[in-house]
Structure formats: C-alpha cells, structure tokens
Design an enzyme around this catalytic site. Sequence first.
Site, mmCIF file in Angstrom:
data_model
loop_
_atom_site.group_PDB
_atom_site.id
_atom_site.type_symbol
_atom_site.label_atom_id
_atom_site.label_comp_id
_atom_site.label_asym_id
_atom_site.label_seq_id
_atom_site.Cartn_x
_atom_site.Cartn_y
_atom_site.Cartn_z
ATOM 1 N N ARG A 139 30.720 45.203 48.808
ATOM 2 C CA ARG A 139 31.926 45.240 49.639
ATOM 3 C C ARG A 139 33.186 45.014 48.795
ATOM 4 O O ARG A 139 33.922 45.935 48.503
ATOM 5 C CB ARG A 139 31.828 44.159 50.742
ATOM 6 C CG ARG A 139 32.744 44.384 51.936
ATOM 7 C CD ARG A 139 34.224 44.178 51.702
ATOM 8 N NE ARG A 139 34.567 42.807 51.281
ATOM 9 C CZ ARG A 139 35.774 42.456 50.882
ATOM 10 N NH1 ARG A 139 36.770 43.343 50.843
ATOM 11 N NH2 ARG A 139 36.012 41.218 50.492
ATOM 12 N N ASP A 140 33.400 43.773 48.341
ATOM 13 C CA ASP A 140 34.626 43.433 47.627
ATOM 14 C C ASP A 140 34.735 44.256 46.343
ATOM 15 O O ASP A 140 35.824 44.697 45.961
ATOM 16 C CB ASP A 140 34.612 41.931 47.295
ATOM 17 C CG ASP A 140 35.935 41.440 46.745
ATOM 18 O OD1 ASP A 140 36.914 42.215 46.751
ATOM 19 O OD2 ASP A 140 35.994 40.289 46.302
ATOM 20 N N HIS A 194 34.848 31.554 45.504
ATOM 21 C CA HIS A 194 34.880 32.983 45.152
ATOM 22 C C HIS A 194 36.000 33.174 44.138
ATOM 23 O O HIS A 194 37.174 33.131 44.499
ATOM 24 C CB HIS A 194 35.144 33.772 46.444
ATOM 25 C CG HIS A 194 35.385 35.237 46.271
ATOM 26 N ND1 HIS A 194 34.761 36.188 47.034
ATOM 27 C CD2 HIS A 194 36.189 35.936 45.441
ATOM 28 C CE1 HIS A 194 35.168 37.401 46.682
ATOM 29 N NE2 HIS A 194 36.041 37.264 45.715
ATOM 30 N N HIS A 200 37.946 35.193 40.819
ATOM 31 C CA HIS A 200 38.178 36.394 40.025
ATOM 32 C C HIS A 200 38.390 35.959 38.585
ATOM 33 O O HIS A 200 38.924 34.880 38.326
ATOM 34 C CB HIS A 200 39.392 37.154 40.556
ATOM 35 C CG HIS A 200 39.103 37.867 41.844
ATOM 36 N ND1 HIS A 200 39.755 38.992 42.244
ATOM 37 C CD2 HIS A 200 38.184 37.618 42.804
ATOM 38 C CE1 HIS A 200 39.276 39.409 43.400
ATOM 39 N NE2 HIS A 200 38.325 38.581 43.776
ATOM 40 N N CYS A 236 41.432 43.614 39.861
ATOM 41 C CA CYS A 236 42.529 42.841 40.424
ATOM 42 C C CYS A 236 43.501 43.832 41.030
ATOM 43 O O CYS A 236 43.909 44.785 40.370
ATOM 44 C CB CYS A 236 43.206 42.005 39.352
ATOM 45 S SG CYS A 236 44.607 41.089 40.010
ATOM 46 N N ASN A 276 36.261 40.323 40.141
ATOM 47 C CA ASN A 276 35.303 39.274 40.471
ATOM 48 C C ASN A 276 34.511 38.808 39.251
ATOM 49 O O ASN A 276 34.199 39.577 38.344
ATOM 50 C CB ASN A 276 34.287 39.820 41.481
ATOM 51 C CG ASN A 276 34.911 40.092 42.837
ATOM 52 O OD1 ASN A 276 35.253 39.174 43.555
ATOM 53 N ND2 ASN A 276 35.088 41.356 43.159
#
Lengths: 320, 320
Positions: free
Chosen positions: B23-24, B215, B217, B248, B257
Amino acid sequence: MGTLVPGIPGFPDRAVITEVGPRDGLQSEPVFVSTPEKIALIQSLLDAGLRHFEVTSFVSPRAVPQMRDAAEVLSAFRDRKDAHLTALVPNMRGAEAAIEAGVDAMVLFASASESHNLKNVNRSRAQSLRGFADIAKLAEGTGVKLQGAIATAFGCPFEGEVDVQAVVDLACAYVDLGMDYITLGDTTGMATPALVIQRVQALRHLRGEAALALHFHNTRGVGLACVYAGLSQGVTHYESSIGGLGGCPFVPRATGNVATEDLVYLMEESGVSTGASLDLLIEAAKLAERVVGRELPGQVMKAGPRLAAASMDSVRTANG
Amino acid sequence: MGTLVPGIPGFPDRAVITEVGPRDGLQSEPVFVSTPEKIALIQSLLDAGLRHFEVTSFVSPRAVPQMRDAAEVLSAFRDRKDAHLTALVPNMRGAEAAIEAGVDAMVLFASASESHNLKNVNRSRAQSLRGFADIAKLAEGTGVKLQGAIATAFGCPFEGEVDVQAVVDLACAYVDLGMDYITLGDTTGMATPALVIQRVQALRHLRGEAALALHFHNTRGVGLACVYAGLSQGVTHYESSIGGLGGCPFVPRATGNVATEDLVYLMEESGVSTGASLDLLIEAAKLAERVVGRELPGQVMKAGPRLAAASMDSVRTANG
C-alpha cells in the site's frame, strides 16, 4: 541547533568526528581525484567545523594511485594548527614519508582476524605488530603520535564471526606500543548494535589508557544504529566519510562508510554536540558528489535538515 | 539466527512487523503494478514469514489508480486465516468497500498537525474525527476492527515542529473511538530518536488500551536508529516496506519507508525475534525491485546477511 533537543539518557554531551572521506572514501572511488580537488574538499570540511581528518595514506603509488599526492595534500593544511591531521601508514617506508610530511599522527592497522590480515597485508598479525614496534621507534622524539586501527573488528569476510577476545588482544598490544587512540573498524559492514555494546564493554578497562573510536560502514543499513549503540555506551569518537564516500570492497551496490552529515544530524538531534555546521556539511557533501561524479549515498544531503521542508506546498494524497 | 546473539538491555524479546509495501510503498511508485504482480509480491512476503499486511487502500481509483484493484488483491488472501490484513480507508465509501472486501481492520488516518490534515484530506482534524465516528458506527457488529494512524507525528512539512500534546490528543481521540492499535507515522522523515523516546513516553499511559506502532521513513538516514530508540522503550510494533518501496513525497532523491529486510536484520541481530526469514525477505525484495523496475534503497538485499561474505576471496589493499 541542539538547544531545544531533549538529550538521550546515557549519551555523551559531545562527540569528536574524524573525517575519513579523503582517505578511506576516495581510496575506494574509481575516479582519480586531482590534488586541488582533494584540497578543496578538505577545506570545505574545515569550513564546516570539522577538525579531525584522516587526510591520506602513505602507500605505494603503484598499489594505490589515488594517494600518490599524499605529501602535497598534507602540506596544504600543515599550518592549520587547529586541525588534527592523520595518515594511514602500512610500513616503515610510509612512516618515514608521513613523518617527513608533517602528520600529527600515523594510523597503523592490523586485522582482528588472522586470515584478513594475511590477505590484506600479506603478514601475520604478529608480524604486523613487530613492524609497528619498529615504526614506534622511528616516531620516538618526532612528536608524531601513533593511532591503531583494528580491521574486521566486528566480523571477517573470510572467517565469519571474530572472537571479541581477538579484538581485546590487539587493542592491548596497541596500548603496549604506546598508542592512545584505537579505532574499531567495521571493514565489511558486519557490525551490529549488540556487537558494538559487547566490544565496547570488553574494552572498558582500556579507557584512560586510550581513546576508543568507532568506524562503521552502512553496508547493511545499520551504521547509524551502531553509532546509537556506541553513544549509549558513552563512546565519544567516531569516524565517517562525507556524503558516504567510498564503498564496500565486496559488494558493488552496497554503500560504504557512514555519511558524516548523516552522523552529525543524528548526533545534534540527539543532544550530542559535534561542533560542525550541518548546512555547510551538506554543501561539502555536494562538492564530494561533483568531485567523484556519482550520486553518493548520504541521505541528509538530499532531504536537507528536518525543518528544511517546512515551507513546501506540495502534498501527497494519503498518509504515510 | 538469533540464538547466539546477545540481546540488548531493555529491548523486547519479539516484535511484530506490519508490511506496508503493497500500500504505502506502491502508492508512491510511478509504475503501475499489475494485480498478479501485487499478489505474487504479497505471497512472497507471506512465504518469508510475515503475517501482518497493510494490503491496499480503498480510495478513489481516479485519485490513486495504483490502488484500483484493492478488492481483487484482498480477495486473493482472504482465506489465509493466519494473516492479518488491513487497508487504508479515507472515508465512508472506502469503509463500505473495505468491509465488503473482508479486511480484518481498517486503517483510518489524520495528521497531528492541522495544516497537514487540511492539505492532505481537505478537512480539519475535528472533521476527520467526526468522519471516523461514522465509520466506527458502520463497523459495529461486522467484526472489522479500526486502527488509527497519526500522520506528521514527528514533524510537519508545513508547520515544522509538532507539539507532542497534539499527538497525545489525537491518540486519545482514537482510543475513545475504540481503536486498539495506533501508529505514529513519520510522514516526511522528520523523526529522530529523541523525538521517538519523547512521544513513546508521553503515550505510555495508553498502553493496555491500545498497541503502539511506529512507522519510520529513512529520508534522513536515521530510520533504523529511530527503531532502535523505539525498541529501547519497549515498543513491539513496527511498520516497514519491503526493499524500502515508496519514496518521500517531497524529496525526489530521498528514500522512503524503512526497508523490511533491513528492519528484520537489525531486530534479529539484536535478539528480537520477528518470525521472518531474512533470506526469503531478500528474495521478496528482489521481486519488488523487478516489479517496480528500479533499484530499491534496501541495503541488506544488496549485501546479504552478515556471514554471507565469509567465503569471498577478494580483498582490498588497506583497512577500512
């Protein structure tokens, strides 16, 4: 920066960073970097507030052409009394040249693992140490200090795990030779936070006799996590390379040294003063990128400081 | 692996990783990834031992074409009772579709900073929370759980620093809505270890009411150092993306991530069990690279596990 940052319990208030990009970094780069470019790069790092440099190495120009201008690069900074300049020295001939060139300290190196030492310098560790004793005699009375680097301190590409006792033994031998600065080198990126803590604790009795420095590669992405582990143990000396110059000798796509500007970012944001300007280090990292003609792996040089994005007006369409 | 690794004081024995790459990660990739490729990627991650997935998002296919096959991807894994499948849901229409598709939980999201919430979803935080209350009513009795993600939890690209109280307020509002799983999202890579410690400690009183997940990055290189800080505070849930899929949104050359395989490497080498196979995760990361057709930023996928290099016979000419 730093004043509003909550410190992290157990971390030191300040740390010393030795920039190794001009030596360890450039030595692994395939592009030949000219002497004026090397000097400009070191000058930009001085301007950014760094004061400790592994400037070059006095090795055979046939074996390492990149370092053939060692004396010339050093002489450009010999008058900077506020800068501490070291050079890597593999043997007596290199030591003579380094002393002649006016280094503050010579960095001698052996590996914690016998196989790596044999493959790296074609000598046993015992032979390496005997050579260091000769260099120590040569250095006597010159004012030039000796530093000791321990390669493969966290693992060996040939033997695998390296016993912590082998690291301790080599460090003790270095202290016996009069070295007051010992670096644990993560030659092929095998350091992990748990190994850092284990090794630092095993070397704790040497504190007071020698400063302990940590030198990590980011080959497996945990370079700064290893720094975090070192800071949690109170270690105050670290080595890094601007932009992450250099590579891993064994893995083409893997990154090498921890990037100096990323290290400074982590430290300053953790309440650890470095004396360096992050903005100017980012400029120096961009210069390093131009000099070697490839994208370097440093992250902060691409993203900028934390609050740099605060005026941007683009957004993405969902959270992340 | 893991059995010979000395643990790190204060770290938990095990951690749960939610894979958000499908997803992300994919949402930020410019290449459209086909439904069979998405399914194959998730299958490879299941094979590697991961059991928690943010599978997709139920958003407008016009706004996010990459996620237009949300229901189809989910249905491929609905029979895997050992897997926990979530989907991002921005509004009531998405919630209806997600429940219909058979998710285990819906991830609702708002930003800790008002400006980011306004720019991201064109609503105030208060309006977002009212919408969540409606979704909570819809979910009642369906067995579908609600999770809450807090975007810009460590800093905002528009406002800069985000007050920790704004994070706590949003987390408390989530708990009041019945959410028992709250993620602090480092939307634009502004998290630092000190901020992680500060926020985790500020949310300590919510433990028992809700699981806290982190979570990060790796935009500024400190993603895994932030994980280290989270582990030092006993946090047991983390989100990451295979290979470091995603980017990003603000910085073209910056990574997104934290890479799942790098996270697992750090954890297993720190004595924290994840249940995942590093070797198989590396295979999954290579599949992810083929699927999106670009080099991904994960490091361990390039260098391999620590002892992978132990049989190589090339050497470099000096220490590093």
